[in-house]
Motif scaffolding. Sequence first.
Motif, short mmCIF file in Angstrom:
data_model
loop_
_atom_site.label_atom_id
_atom_site.label_comp_id
_atom_site.label_asym_id
_atom_site.label_seq_id
_atom_site.Cartn_x
_atom_site.Cartn_y
_atom_site.Cartn_z
N VAL A 94 2.23 -32.65 20.46
CA VAL A 94 2.50 -31.06 20.20
C VAL A 94 3.55 -30.99 19.25
CG1 VAL A 94 3.50 -28.66 21.20
CG2 VAL A 94 2.13 -30.37 22.55
N VAL A 95 3.41 -30.24 18.17
CA VAL A 95 4.22 -29.84 17.14
C VAL A 95 4.95 -28.43 17.06
CG1 VAL A 95 4.64 -29.79 14.41
CG2 VAL A 95 3.20 -31.56 15.57
N TYR A 96 6.15 -28.47 17.09
CA TYR A 96 7.08 -27.37 16.97
C TYR A 96 7.67 -27.06 15.56
CZ TYR A 96 7.01 -27.71 22.02
OH TYR A 96 6.49 -27.89 23.32
N PHE A 97 7.19 -25.84 15.02
CA PHE A 97 7.90 -25.51 13.34
C PHE A 97 7.99 -24.24 13.33
CE2 PHE A 97 3.17 -25.38 13.09
CZ PHE A 97 3.17 -24.28 12.13
N ARG A 98 8.66 -23.87 12.35
CA ARG A 98 8.58 -22.51 11.95
C ARG A 98 9.03 -22.47 10.25
NH1 ARG A 98 14.21 -20.99 10.86
NH2 ARG A 98 15.77 -22.53 11.26
N ASN A 111 -3.06 -22.54 3.45
CA ASN A 111 -2.97 -22.41 4.76
C ASN A 111 -1.96 -23.36 5.55
OD1 ASN A 111 -3.47 -22.19 7.65
ND2 ASN A 111 -5.62 -21.60 7.54
N PHE A 112 -0.72 -22.82 5.58
CA PHE A 112 0.17 -23.73 6.29
C PHE A 112 0.03 -24.29 7.66
CE2 PHE A 112 1.70 -19.61 7.40
CZ PHE A 112 2.48 -19.83 8.59
N TRP A 113 -0.67 -23.41 8.30
CA TRP A 113 -1.06 -23.75 9.75
C TRP A 113 -1.94 -24.79 9.60
CZ3 TRP A 113 -0.29 -21.93 14.64
CH2 TRP A 113 0.65 -20.69 14.87
N GLN A 154 7.21 -34.18 4.80
CA GLN A 154 6.04 -33.89 3.99
C GLN A 154 5.83 -32.34 4.05
OE1 GLN A 154 3.40 -36.12 6.13
NE2 GLN A 154 3.40 -37.84 4.88
N THR A 155 6.43 -31.60 4.86
CA THR A 155 6.04 -30.13 5.08
C THR A 155 7.13 -29.16 4.27
OG1 THR A 155 6.83 -29.89 7.21
CG2 THR A 155 4.51 -30.17 6.98
N ASP A 156 8.28 -29.73 4.11
CA ASP A 156 9.44 -29.05 3.46
C ASP A 156 9.18 -28.38 2.33
OD1 ASP A 156 12.50 -28.72 3.49
OD2 ASP A 156 12.25 -29.94 1.49
N VAL A 162 9.90 -28.49 10.64
CA VAL A 162 9.51 -28.91 11.89
C VAL A 162 10.49 -29.42 12.78
CG1 VAL A 162 8.14 -30.96 12.99
CG2 VAL A 162 7.38 -29.88 10.71
N THR A 163 10.81 -28.64 14.13
CA THR A 163 11.93 -28.92 14.59
C THR A 163 11.60 -29.87 15.71
OG1 THR A 163 11.02 -27.01 16.32
CG2 THR A 163 12.53 -26.26 14.28
N SER A 164 10.33 -30.23 16.17
CA SER A 164 10.35 -31.16 17.24
C SER A 164 8.76 -31.57 17.31
CB SER A 164 10.76 -30.76 18.46
OG SER A 164 10.37 -31.56 19.75
N VAL A 165 8.47 -32.74 17.67
CA VAL A 165 7.20 -33.24 17.86
C VAL A 165 7.27 -33.91 19.27
CG1 VAL A 165 5.35 -34.82 17.05
CG2 VAL A 165 6.93 -33.59 15.44
#
Length: 259
Positions: A94-98, A111-113, A154-156, A162-165
């Motif tokens: 599970v990946v948590y991000f905002r 599409n960032f999702w 990579q997503t910065d 990305v807060t947590s994986v």
Amino acid sequence: MDQISALAKVVPSLIVIIVLVAIVMPQAVRILREYERGVIFRLGKLLGAKGPGMILLIPVVDRMVKMDLRVVTIDVSKQEVMTRDNVPATVDAVVYFRVIDPIAAVVKVENFWKATSLIAQTTLRSVLGQAELDELLAHRDKINQTLQEIIDRQTDPWGIKVTSVEIKDVSLPEGMKRAMAKQAEAERERRAKIVNAEGEFQAAEKMVQAAAMISKEPIALQLRFLQTMREISSEHNTTTFLPVPIDLFSPFMKGPPKA
């Protein structure tokens, strides 16, 4: 009659104005919540991000893309991986991000999702392929931290943090589960034998020390006899214990004298 005629001419104009306002107002006025931002484009040119609160737009000319800044989750589908010690495993996470930069999330990625989900999948296979099975099972927090750092880096550029994986589950083949169970059982037996051997060694050391002490002080052996008799008598049985000094048997143990 003149007033009625004038009113009849004004009413259609008022109706047209009301209809235009009803059509234009929803396109011109937008309300954004505290966790939302609006990225504004005017004739295709980026103006910036606005919000929260009321946003005024020019109909037809302006277009707004609404972005949600709350933390969201992505379920990374199960991935078939091969660990460094050649053990097949099925892993999901599970990946948590905002979104921290709504402009970059709109302009720099389509599409960032989807992009974040695909990067999480490829990174999961890559990182777990470099870890051994024991590390995957025992040091999951370390692997989670490594995954979070790589995906976040990579997503910065897209304005994604990305807060947590978290690795949810690691599935192993049935044959590997049986082999691990046998290994764990053998390890427990090995530890039990080692503990037993250490106990025997320590007991032997104590007995040697006791024998050395008794050889120096023979009276200690008599005291031990008396202590044993006291313990037997306290059990309320009919056993009679009579200590006999071994010295009485020493002439018989030496054998007949030589001629």
